[in-house]
Design an enzyme around this catalytic site. Structure first.
Site, PDB file in Angstrom:
ATOM      1  N   THR A  67      -1.654   4.252   3.348  1.00  0.00           N
ATOM      2  CA  THR A  67      -2.295   5.076   2.322  1.00  0.00           C
ATOM      3  C   THR A  67      -2.515   6.513   2.767  1.00  0.00           C
ATOM      4  O   THR A  67      -2.089   7.442   2.077  1.00  0.00           O
ATOM      5  CB  THR A  67      -3.605   4.420   1.852  1.00  0.00           C
ATOM      6  OG1 THR A  67      -3.308   3.112   1.341  1.00  0.00           O
ATOM      7  CG2 THR A  67      -4.258   5.243   0.759  1.00  0.00           C
ATOM      8  N   SER A 126       0.817  -1.208   0.000  1.00  0.00           N
ATOM      9  CA  SER A 126       0.000   0.000   0.000  1.00  0.00           C
ATOM     10  C   SER A 126       0.854   1.264   0.000  1.00  0.00           C
ATOM     11  O   SER A 126       0.492   2.274  -0.610  1.00  0.00           O
ATOM     12  CB  SER A 126      -0.933   0.014   1.208  1.00  0.00           C
ATOM     13  OG  SER A 126      -1.873  -1.019   1.128  1.00  0.00           O
TER      14      SER A 126
END
Length: 408
Positions: free
Chosen positions: A182, A129
């Site tokens: 993220t 991510s």
């Protein structure tokens, strides 16, 4: 109620030779710690009969109705707002599972343009991510675990800085810790995503106005006893740690942290957690006449993939899709908002092998408890959506947003 995540973490920790730190039921292990432990386990053995809920999801009736959204038809306006929604771990099959489970209806179907994003990292390997979010936030590929920095130490400015320079408000809403990969990749630069307290300290200088997530422990209950929330207040931020306090926020400069680590999974939290954050973000950020840039992450689709849990996966996709619907409706109403929906990567090697839309039944299998190299979807709605068709590297998300806004 027993805490399955905590039990799994302790089991994995002992198997890996890691110290199992005693925690109270009110203090579950960090979501990121559980997932990192899972990543070091072997892939599930084939032909092992799993509990039904992990293999199958059935909904007698749709979880929610999806009305047809009428695109904006008023006078043409310049593009002012960007809403970027990232379904962590959401590949094409995860979207399909949500579609089947909701009896053939999703808000994502109403996108005005559809594309495909190639998610590999700097070295052409399966991404995590951090590397993928960095690609979308900065336009640069990097190594797994890196936030806005590459293997040579070059740092890259996130698109949130560009938004601030254009006098736009900025926001992050996530179903995980604020310090997770993220949201952090859109805010700060750091060489290792697995240092949440160091990342939390860097958020104080980040170009983010509105923040809504979990991870309170890294800001207020730190090992160094520093109260970062007091520093936010000193900088003029409103601070909220309860839903009622979020409702009372009046300034777009706000930080809301509603869980010590990650927020609870669906359906325990219901969709109310994300609904509250997205609604408040849109309310406060849209007060800026120059517009805003809002990133919303459906964080726990990824968790469901790592846990190889079909029911969890479907529930999280449906929760995420409802936030997509809120964003599409916002764009349809004002005519000056571009919404982009995508994923950082696929998780679980997910495959639907049986079921049907009439029954709302999804029967699925996973081929891994890790990420895969599967290309992920891109859906766009609003002015500039035509720029997001085709198949392209995930760095193009950054480039095409800037192109839509007319930024050189």
């Amino acid at each position: 109620m027993r805490n399955p995540s905590r039990n799994l973490f302790l089991l994995l920790a002992s198997g890996l030779g890691l110290p199992a730190v005693a925690q109270t039921p009110a203090q579950p292990p960090a979501r990121s710690a559980v997932i990192e432990a899972i990543k070091h386990q072997p892939n599930p053995a084939p032909l092992v009969e799993e509990p039904l809920y992990k293999r199958e999801y059935t909904a007698v009736k749709p979880a929610y109705a999806v009305p047809t959204l009428k695109p904006y038809t008023g006078p043409k306006k310049p593009l002012k707002n960007i809403i970027l929604l990232i379904g962590d771990g959401m590949g094409p099959t995860q979207v399909t599972g949500g579609l089947i489970a909701n009896h053939g209806q999703l808000y994502m179907q109403q996108a005005q343009a559809t594309g495909l994003s190639i998610t590999c990292n700097q070295y052409g390997k399966i991404t995590d991510s951090a590397a993928s979010a960095t690609a979308m936030a900065t336009g640069h590929k990097t190594y797994n675990g890196a936030l806005g920095i590459d293997s040579l130490g070059h740092t890259f400015r996130t698109i949130m800085w560009d938004a601030r320079e254009h006098s736009k408000s900025t926001g992050l809403v996530a179903g995980c810790e604020l310090t997770d990969a993220t949201p952090a990749a859109f805010a700060i630069t750091h060489p290792d995503r697995n240092q949440p307290e160091a990342i939390a300290a860097k958020f104080l200088a980040a170009p983010i106005d509105f923040m809504y997530a979990g991870g309170l422990k890294y800001f207020a209950h730190r090992q160094d006893d520093v109260d970062l929330l007091a520093q936010y207040r000193a900088q003029g931020y409103q601070v909220a740690t309860t839903p009622a306090a979020v409702q009372a926020l009046t300034s777009p400069k706000a930080i809301a942290l509603l869980a010590e680590t990650g927020p609870p999974r669906m359906p325990e939290r219901t969709a109310a957690y994300m609904n509250l954050g997205v609604s408040k973000a849109l309310d406060l950020l849209s007060r800026n006449k120059n517009g805003f840039f809002l990133m919303i992450e459906g964080s726990q689709i990824d968790d469901a993939g790592h846990f190889n849990n079909t029911t969890y996966n479907v529930q999280e996709v449906l929760d995420f899709d409802q936030q997509v619907g809120r964003a599409f409706a916002f764009a349809a109403a004002d005519g000056e908002t571009l919404v982009i929906v995508t994923a950082d990567h696929e998780t679980g090697g997910y495959s639907i092998i049986d079921g049907g839309m009439a029954e709302g039944q999804v029967t699925a299998r996973f081929s891994t408890n890790k990420h895969s190299a599967v290309i992920v979807p891109v859906f766009a709605y609003g002015p500039g959506s035509e720029l997001f068709t085709g198949m392209y590297q995930n760095t193009e998300i950054y480039t095409r947003i800037r192109q839509a806004l007319g930024w050189k």
